[in-house]
Design a protein around this motif. Structure first.
Motif, PDB file in Angstrom:
ATOM      1  N   SER A 231      14.244   3.606 -11.841  1.00  0.00           N
ATOM      2  CA  SER A 231      13.550   2.418 -12.359  1.00  0.00           C
ATOM      3  C   SER A 231      12.638   1.885 -11.261  1.00  0.00           C
ATOM      4  CB  SER A 231      14.554   1.330 -12.744  1.00  0.00           C
ATOM      5  OG  SER A 231      15.397   1.792 -13.744  1.00  0.00           O
ATOM      6  N   PHE A 232      11.455   1.400 -11.665  1.00  0.00           N
ATOM      7  CA  PHE A 232      10.485   0.881 -10.694  1.00  0.00           C
ATOM      8  C   PHE A 232      10.523  -0.630 -10.646  1.00  0.00           C
ATOM      9  CE2 PHE A 232       8.989   5.089 -11.495  1.00  0.00           C
ATOM     10  CZ  PHE A 232       8.567   5.526 -10.251  1.00  0.00           C
ATOM     11  N   GLY A 233      10.366  -1.138  -9.424  1.00  0.00           N
ATOM     12  CA  GLY A 233      10.268  -2.576  -9.197  1.00  0.00           C
ATOM     13  C   GLY A 233       8.863  -2.899  -8.727  1.00  0.00           C
ATOM     14  N   ALA A 234       8.791  -3.714  -7.692  1.00  0.00           N
ATOM     15  CA  ALA A 234       7.500  -4.182  -7.179  1.00  0.00           C
ATOM     16  C   ALA A 234       6.711  -3.066  -6.505  1.00  0.00           C
ATOM     17  CB  ALA A 234       7.726  -5.320  -6.191  1.00  0.00           C
ATOM     18  N   VAL A 235       5.394  -3.132  -6.668  1.00  0.00           N
ATOM     19  CA  VAL A 235       4.450  -2.252  -5.981  1.00  0.00           C
ATOM     20  C   VAL A 235       3.540  -3.181  -5.184  1.00  0.00           C
ATOM     21  CG1 VAL A 235       2.585  -0.587  -6.273  1.00  0.00           C
ATOM     22  CG2 VAL A 235       4.535  -0.548  -7.829  1.00  0.00           C
ATOM     23  N   ASP A 236       3.444  -2.954  -3.861  1.00  0.00           N
ATOM     24  CA  ASP A 236       2.701  -3.863  -3.005  1.00  0.00           C
ATOM     25  C   ASP A 236       1.760  -3.079  -2.098  1.00  0.00           C
ATOM     26  OD1 ASP A 236       2.071  -6.428  -1.970  1.00  0.00           O
ATOM     27  OD2 ASP A 236       3.379  -6.057  -0.253  1.00  0.00           O
TER      28      ASP A 236
ATOM     29  N   GLU B 273       9.182  -0.346  -4.595  1.00  0.00           N
ATOM     30  CA  GLU B 273      10.640  -0.506  -4.757  1.00  0.00           C
ATOM     31  C   GLU B 273      11.088   0.260  -5.991  1.00  0.00           C
ATOM     32  OE1 GLU B 273      11.734  -4.640  -4.951  1.00  0.00           O
ATOM     33  OE2 GLU B 273      10.618  -5.117  -3.128  1.00  0.00           O
ATOM     34  N   THR B 274      12.143   1.057  -5.825  1.00  0.00           N
ATOM     35  CA  THR B 274      12.734   1.767  -6.962  1.00  0.00           C
ATOM     36  C   THR B 274      14.232   1.496  -6.966  1.00  0.00           C
ATOM     37  OG1 THR B 274      13.334   3.841  -5.855  1.00  0.00           O
ATOM     38  CG2 THR B 274      11.049   3.632  -6.642  1.00  0.00           C
ATOM     39  N   SER B 275      14.899   1.942  -8.020  1.00  0.00           N
ATOM     40  CA  SER B 275      16.348   1.756  -8.109  1.00  0.00           C
ATOM     41  C   SER B 275      17.086   2.626  -7.093  1.00  0.00           C
ATOM     42  CB  SER B 275      16.833   2.081  -9.529  1.00  0.00           C
ATOM     43  OG  SER B 275      16.440   3.395  -9.893  1.00  0.00           O
ATOM     44  N   LEU B 276      16.428   3.642  -6.534  1.00  0.00           N
ATOM     45  CA  LEU B 276      17.060   4.519  -5.550  1.00  0.00           C
ATOM     46  C   LEU B 276      16.727   4.140  -4.119  1.00  0.00           C
ATOM     47  CD1 LEU B 276      16.507   8.013  -7.226  1.00  0.00           C
ATOM     48  CD2 LEU B 276      18.545   6.568  -7.298  1.00  0.00           C
ATOM     49  N   GLU B 277      15.514   3.655  -3.893  1.00  0.00           N
ATOM     50  CA  GLU B 277      15.063   3.365  -2.529  1.00  0.00           C
ATOM     51  C   GLU B 277      13.784   2.533  -2.572  1.00  0.00           C
ATOM     52  OE1 GLU B 277      13.481   6.825  -0.457  1.00  0.00           O
ATOM     53  OE2 GLU B 277      12.849   7.677  -2.362  1.00  0.00           O
ATOM     54  N   THR B 278      13.417   2.018  -1.434  1.00  0.00           N
ATOM     55  CA  THR B 278      12.088   1.429  -1.227  1.00  0.00           C
ATOM     56  C   THR B 278      11.364   2.359  -0.281  1.00  0.00           C
ATOM     57  OG1 THR B 278      12.871  -0.834  -1.538  1.00  0.00           O
ATOM     58  CG2 THR B 278      10.816  -0.557  -0.313  1.00  0.00           C
ATOM     59  N   PHE B 279      10.195   2.830  -0.698  1.00  0.00           N
ATOM     60  CA  PHE B 279       9.462   3.751   0.166  1.00  0.00           C
ATOM     61  C   PHE B 279       8.067   3.199   0.454  1.00  0.00           C
ATOM     62  CE2 PHE B 279       8.621   5.255  -4.119  1.00  0.00           C
ATOM     63  CZ  PHE B 279       7.273   5.527  -4.119  1.00  0.00           C
ATOM     64  N   THR B 280       7.537   3.641   1.593  1.00  0.00           N
ATOM     65  CA  THR B 280       6.222   3.190   2.042  1.00  0.00           C
ATOM     66  C   THR B 280       5.351   4.403   2.311  1.00  0.00           C
ATOM     67  OG1 THR B 280       7.191   1.226   3.043  1.00  0.00           O
ATOM     68  CG2 THR B 280       5.010   1.860   3.814  1.00  0.00           C
ATOM     69  N   VAL B 281       4.116   4.336   1.793  1.00  0.00           N
ATOM     70  CA  VAL B 281       3.149   5.405   2.007  1.00  0.00           C
ATOM     71  C   VAL B 281       2.077   4.873   2.956  1.00  0.00           C
ATOM     72  CG1 VAL B 281       1.470   6.932   0.901  1.00  0.00           C
ATOM     73  CG2 VAL B 281       3.555   6.264  -0.339  1.00  0.00           C
TER      74      VAL B 281
ATOM     75  N   LYS C 148       0.846   9.994  -6.255  1.00  0.00           N
ATOM     76  CA  LYS C 148       1.733  10.576  -7.263  1.00  0.00           C
ATOM     77  C   LYS C 148       3.179  10.505  -6.776  1.00  0.00           C
ATOM     78  CE  LYS C 148       0.345  14.053  -9.654  1.00  0.00           C
ATOM     79  NZ  LYS C 148      -0.052  15.388 -10.145  1.00  0.00           N
ATOM     80  N   TYR C 149       4.070  10.114  -7.683  1.00  0.00           N
ATOM     81  CA  TYR C 149       5.503  10.050  -7.371  1.00  0.00           C
ATOM     82  C   TYR C 149       6.218  11.022  -8.298  1.00  0.00           C
ATOM     83  CZ  TYR C 149      10.253   8.245  -6.938  1.00  0.00           C
ATOM     84  OH  TYR C 149      11.606   8.123  -6.723  1.00  0.00           O
ATOM     85  N   ARG C 150       7.087  11.844  -7.724  1.00  0.00           N
ATOM     86  CA  ARG C 150       7.891  12.784  -8.520  1.00  0.00           C
ATOM     87  C   ARG C 150       9.362  12.462  -8.289  1.00  0.00           C
ATOM     88  NH1 ARG C 150       6.483  18.461  -7.308  1.00  0.00           N
ATOM     89  NH2 ARG C 150       4.851  18.028  -8.795  1.00  0.00           N
ATOM     90  N   ASN C 151      10.094  12.275  -9.363  1.00  0.00           N
ATOM     91  CA  ASN C 151      11.525  12.001  -9.279  1.00  0.00           C
ATOM     92  C   ASN C 151      12.257  13.319  -9.036  1.00  0.00           C
ATOM     93  OD1 ASN C 151      14.166  11.248  -9.505  1.00  0.00           O
ATOM     94  ND2 ASN C 151      14.008  10.400 -11.566  1.00  0.00           N
ATOM     95  N   THR C 152      12.642  13.538  -7.772  1.00  0.00           N
ATOM     96  CA  THR C 152      13.343  14.778  -7.414  1.00  0.00           C
ATOM     97  C   THR C 152      14.862  14.608  -7.448  1.00  0.00           C
ATOM     98  OG1 THR C 152      13.185  14.206  -5.067  1.00  0.00           O
ATOM     99  CG2 THR C 152      11.430  15.599  -5.981  1.00  0.00           C
ATOM    100  N   SER C 153      15.297  13.408  -7.829  1.00  0.00           N
ATOM    101  CA  SER C 153      16.742  13.182  -7.905  1.00  0.00           C
ATOM    102  C   SER C 153      17.270  13.698  -9.249  1.00  0.00           C
ATOM    103  CB  SER C 153      17.060  11.688  -7.765  1.00  0.00           C
ATOM    104  OG  SER C 153      16.721  11.010  -8.958  1.00  0.00           O
TER     105      SER C 153
END
Length: 134
Positions: A25-30, A76-84, A15-20
């Motif tokens: 905007s979402f980009g690639a999911v890998d 990848e998002t418009s704010l950052e790229t994060f890894t879980v 689950k992703y929550r936009n806390t900003s």
């Protein structure tokens, strides 16, 4: 990740929550894994997510040998790229019975057979047609 049998898919929802305070905007999911196959689906995390909004994506793994494994879901998002980081364990697949179980055979007790006794021909009286009488 839940434990799964070798060759069987297992997965988790992330689950992703936009806390900003701005749209995301979402980009690639890998997906990646140190063994086996990994895949990812964006799920409801596509397009634009407003501040306070939530979405879910899926990470799936199929192991080809028993043991622990690790993986990552990278987004990848418009704010950052994060890894879980993710980890799990694969166990040997349950054996399937492909052979018929052995069947038990028992021998039946020997039976006595007797030779038939010869019979003498029965005497019969000739009928009219056999005697030649008319």
């Amino acid at each position: 990740m839940p434990t799964a049998s070798v060759g069987k898919p297992t997965g988790v929802k992330v689950k992703y929550r936009n806390t900003s305070e701005q749209d995301v905007s979402f980009g690639a999911v890998d997906a990646s894994a140190n063994s086996g196959d990994a895949s990812a689906e964006a799920g409801t995390c596509s397009g634009v997510l407003p501040p306070g909004g939530e979405c879910e994506m899926t990470y799936q793994h199929i192991a080809y040998e028993p043991g622990p494994y690790t993986g990552e879901l990278t987004v990848e998002t418009s704010l950052e790229t994060f890894t879980v980081p993710l980890s799990g364990e694969a166990v040997a697949a349950e054996p399937t019975e492909t052979e018929n179980p052995p069947t038990e055979t028992t021998e039946s007790p020997p039976t006595e057979t007797t030779e038939p006794e010869p019979t003498e021909p029965a005497e019969t009286e000739p009928t009219e047609s056999e005697s030649g009488l008319t």
